[in-house]
Write a protein that holds these residues in place. Structure first.
Motif, PDB file in Angstrom:
ATOM      1  N   SER A 156       0.840  -1.195   0.000  1.00 61.49           N
ATOM      2  CA  SER A 156       0.000   0.000   0.000  1.00 61.49           C
ATOM      3  C   SER A 156       0.875   1.244   0.000  1.00 61.49           C
ATOM      4  CB  SER A 156      -0.917   0.015   1.230  1.00 61.49           C
ATOM      5  OG  SER A 156      -1.808  -1.082   1.199  1.00 61.49           O
ATOM      6  N   LEU A 157       0.440   2.250  -0.733  1.00 60.06           N
ATOM      7  CA  LEU A 157       1.188   3.492  -0.810  1.00 60.06           C
ATOM      8  C   LEU A 157       0.260   4.600  -1.279  1.00 60.06           C
ATOM      9  CD1 LEU A 157       4.028   4.895  -0.749  1.00 60.06           C
ATOM     10  CD2 LEU A 157       4.158   4.399  -3.201  1.00 60.06           C
ATOM     11  N   ALA A 158       0.397   5.765  -0.676  1.00 62.02           N
ATOM     12  CA  ALA A 158      -0.354   6.950  -1.105  1.00 62.02           C
ATOM     13  C   ALA A 158       0.592   8.132  -1.064  1.00 62.02           C
ATOM     14  CB  ALA A 158      -1.545   7.195  -0.191  1.00 62.02           C
ATOM     15  N   THR A 159       0.690   8.874  -2.157  1.00 65.93           N
ATOM     16  CA  THR A 159       1.577  10.027  -2.212  1.00 65.93           C
ATOM     17  C   THR A 159       0.892  11.171  -2.948  1.00 65.93           C
ATOM     18  OG1 THR A 159       2.640   9.445  -4.313  1.00 65.93           O
ATOM     19  CG2 THR A 159       3.603   8.523  -2.292  1.00 65.93           C
ATOM     20  N   ALA A 160       1.393  12.369  -2.705  1.00 68.35           N
ATOM     21  CA  ALA A 160       0.898  13.551  -3.409  1.00 68.35           C
ATOM     22  C   ALA A 160       2.016  14.580  -3.486  1.00 68.35           C
ATOM     23  CB  ALA A 160      -0.300  14.144  -2.693  1.00 68.35           C
ATOM     24  N   ILE A 161       2.094  15.270  -4.609  1.00 67.77           N
ATOM     25  CA  ILE A 161       3.062  16.340  -4.793  1.00 67.77           C
ATOM     26  C   ILE A 161       2.382  17.478  -5.558  1.00 67.77           C
ATOM     27  CG2 ILE A 161       5.180  17.040  -5.977  1.00 67.77           C
ATOM     28  CD1 ILE A 161       6.371  14.377  -5.370  1.00 67.77           C
ATOM     29  N   ARG A 162       2.623  18.704  -5.105  1.00 67.69           N
ATOM     30  CA  ARG A 162       2.028  19.880  -5.747  1.00 67.69           C
ATOM     31  C   ARG A 162       3.133  20.888  -6.080  1.00 67.69           C
ATOM     32  NH1 ARG A 162      -3.211  22.076  -5.174  1.00 67.69           N
ATOM     33  NH2 ARG A 162      -3.683  20.697  -3.417  1.00 67.69           N
ATOM     34  N   GLY A 163       3.070  21.484  -7.278  1.00 67.79           N
ATOM     35  CA  GLY A 163       4.065  22.475  -7.644  1.00 67.79           C
ATOM     36  C   GLY A 163       3.849  23.021  -9.042  1.00 67.79           C
ATOM     37  N   CYS A 164       4.914  23.610  -9.623  1.00 66.72           N
ATOM     38  CA  CYS A 164       4.874  24.177 -10.973  1.00 66.72           C
ATOM     39  C   CYS A 164       5.200  23.091 -11.992  1.00 66.72           C
ATOM     40  CB  CYS A 164       5.899  25.307 -11.103  1.00 66.72           C
ATOM     41  SG  CYS A 164       5.677  26.674  -9.950  1.00 66.72           S
ATOM     42  N   SER A 165       4.481  23.082 -13.108  1.00 67.29           N
ATOM     43  CA  SER A 165       4.666  22.027 -14.094  1.00 67.29           C
ATOM     44  C   SER A 165       4.540  22.560 -15.509  1.00 67.29           C
ATOM     45  CB  SER A 165       3.613  20.926 -13.886  1.00 67.29           C
ATOM     46  OG  SER A 165       3.637  19.964 -14.932  1.00 67.29           O
ATOM     47  N   THR A 166       5.184  21.866 -16.433  1.00 64.65           N
ATOM     48  CA  THR A 166       4.969  22.139 -17.851  1.00 64.65           C
ATOM     49  C   THR A 166       3.633  21.522 -18.269  1.00 64.65           C
ATOM     50  OG1 THR A 166       6.212  20.126 -18.391  1.00 64.65           O
ATOM     51  CG2 THR A 166       7.420  22.209 -18.433  1.00 64.65           C
ATOM     52  N   GLN A 167       3.077  22.016 -19.361  1.00 63.01           N
ATOM     53  CA  GLN A 167       1.799  21.509 -19.863  1.00 63.01           C
ATOM     54  C   GLN A 167       1.874  20.017 -20.182  1.00 63.01           C
ATOM     55  OE1 GLN A 167      -1.338  23.162 -20.370  1.00 63.01           O
ATOM     56  NE2 GLN A 167      -1.907  21.001 -20.608  1.00 63.01           N
ATOM     57  N   SER A 168       3.036  19.546 -20.615  1.00 63.48           N
ATOM     58  CA  SER A 168       3.180  18.141 -21.022  1.00 63.48           C
ATOM     59  C   SER A 168       2.847  17.181 -19.890  1.00 63.48           C
ATOM     60  CB  SER A 168       4.611  17.884 -21.519  1.00 63.48           C
ATOM     61  OG  SER A 168       5.564  18.272 -20.541  1.00 63.48           O
ATOM     62  N   PHE A 169       3.190  17.500 -18.649  1.00 63.65           N
ATOM     63  CA  PHE A 169       2.849  16.635 -17.535  1.00 63.65           C
ATOM     64  C   PHE A 169       1.357  16.684 -17.254  1.00 63.65           C
ATOM     65  CE2 PHE A 169       7.177  16.367 -15.144  1.00 63.65           C
ATOM     66  CZ  PHE A 169       7.700  15.701 -16.233  1.00 63.65           C
ATOM     67  N   CYS A 170       0.762  17.843 -17.429  1.00 56.94           N
ATOM     68  CA  CYS A 170      -0.676  17.985 -17.208  1.00 56.94           C
ATOM     69  C   CYS A 170      -1.479  17.104 -18.162  1.00 56.94           C
ATOM     70  CB  CYS A 170      -1.101  19.440 -17.396  1.00 56.94           C
ATOM     71  SG  CYS A 170      -0.323  20.607 -16.261  1.00 56.94           S
ATOM     72  N   ASN A 171      -0.941  16.854 -19.363  1.00 52.32           N
ATOM     73  CA  ASN A 171      -1.654  16.082 -20.373  1.00 52.32           C
ATOM     74  C   ASN A 171      -1.771  14.598 -20.047  1.00 52.32           C
ATOM     75  OD1 ASN A 171      -1.918  18.424 -21.867  1.00 52.32           O
ATOM     76  ND2 ASN A 171      -0.158  17.992 -23.192  1.00 52.32           N
ATOM     77  N   PHE A 172      -1.060  14.119 -19.005  1.00 52.64           N
ATOM     78  CA  PHE A 172      -1.133  12.703 -18.659  1.00 52.64           C
ATOM     79  C   PHE A 172      -2.533  12.314 -18.205  1.00 52.64           C
ATOM     80  CE2 PHE A 172       3.612  12.705 -17.549  1.00 52.64           C
ATOM     81  CZ  PHE A 172       3.938  12.164 -18.781  1.00 52.64           C
ATOM     82  N   GLY A 173      -3.217  13.194 -17.477  1.00 49.22           N
ATOM     83  CA  GLY A 173      -4.562  12.911 -17.014  1.00 49.22           C
ATOM     84  C   GLY A 173      -4.606  11.795 -15.998  1.00 49.22           C
ATOM     85  N   SER A 174      -5.612  10.911 -16.088  1.00 45.78           N
ATOM     86  CA  SER A 174      -5.789   9.819 -15.128  1.00 45.78           C
ATOM     87  C   SER A 174      -5.422   8.483 -15.763  1.00 45.78           C
ATOM     88  CB  SER A 174      -7.230   9.761 -14.636  1.00 45.78           C
ATOM     89  OG  SER A 174      -7.614  10.969 -14.040  1.00 45.78           O
ATOM     90  N   GLN A 175      -4.652   7.685 -15.038  1.00 46.31           N
ATOM     91  CA  GLN A 175      -4.266   6.383 -15.544  1.00 46.31           C
ATOM     92  C   GLN A 175      -4.244   5.370 -14.401  1.00 46.31           C
ATOM     93  OE1 GLN A 175      -1.363   6.028 -18.462  1.00 46.31           O
ATOM     94  NE2 GLN A 175      -1.869   7.982 -19.433  1.00 46.31           N
TER      95      GLN A 175
END
Length: 217
Positions: free
Chosen positions: A157-176
């Motif tokens: 089991s593992l749960a992680t979260a990270i928040r910060g500045c990103s390029t648009q390319s990472f945003c395009n990953f969506g949900s997987q």
């Protein structure tokens, strides 16, 4: 623990993309090459490499992942920066022969030029959510505010979260999501628009690799 968290995210980014009847090598390492078994790709996919570096303070790690990639993923190049570290990732592909080896991808360059965007910055090694009053001034092409969350369940089991500045390319990953060896993984990448001013992030899904779970031990 935070170094481990960023290392895991680096590998996640290498596996978020997935993989013609072309056969490709599938493997992961911490160098710039690897060997592994041959797998048959889905129609239209190519043999790809995703190279990712993760920097936290004076510590730096790398992940090199070969697998089947969709044509759209072959042009991946992006970065994510928080107050705790930075992740850069890039991909390259080939389809000349079965099990061909792509050239090593070129990672995005560094920039210290502010783009006027301010994002929340936080990290959690125990939850798929993090929020704080801490902020980070975005630079270069990182004009989006991103929250990346990961949920792993099953034999581990593992749960992680990270928040910060990103390029648009990472945003395009969506949900997987995917399941392998008794483990189910869900990853979410969610971004706000990159207009100037403080942006409040949302959820985003994604995928994880057991390769870096040892970093949590």
């Amino acid at each position: 623990m935070m170094t481990s968290l960023y290392g895991i995210l680096g590998v996640l980014l290498a596996l978020v993309t997935s993989g013609h009847s072309l056969s490709c090598t599938q493997c992961t390492s911490t160098s710039t090459s690897c060997t592994g078994s041959s797998v048959t790709c889905s129609s239209g996919n190519q043999c790809g490499v995703i190279y990712t570096t993760t920097t936290t303070g004076i510590s730096a790690t790398a992940s090199y992942t070969m697998s089947c990639l969709s044509l759209n993923d072959c042009s991946l190049s992006g970065s994510l920066t928080t107050n705790g570290g930075r992740i850069k990732s890039a991909a390259s592909c080939c389809n000349t022969t079965d099990n061909c080896t792509p050239t090593l991808p070129s990672l995005p360059g560094d920039s210290t030029v502010s783009n006027g965007v301010t994002c929340r910055s936080c990290a959690s090694a125990s939850s798929t959510w993090c929020y704080t009053s801490d902020t980070i001034q975005c630079t270069g092409n990182e004009s989006m505010c991103l929250l990346q969350s990961t949920q792993l369940s099953g034999s581990q089991s593992l749960a992680t979260a990270i928040r910060g500045c990103s390029t648009q390319s990472f945003c395009n990953f969506g949900s997987q999501s995917y399941s392998v060896d008794g483990l189910s993984t869900s990853i979410k990448f969610v971004c706000t628009s990159g207009s100037t001013g403080l942006r409040k992030g949302f959820y985003l899904p994604a995928v994880i690799c057991l390769f870096f779970l040892k970093l949590l031990i």
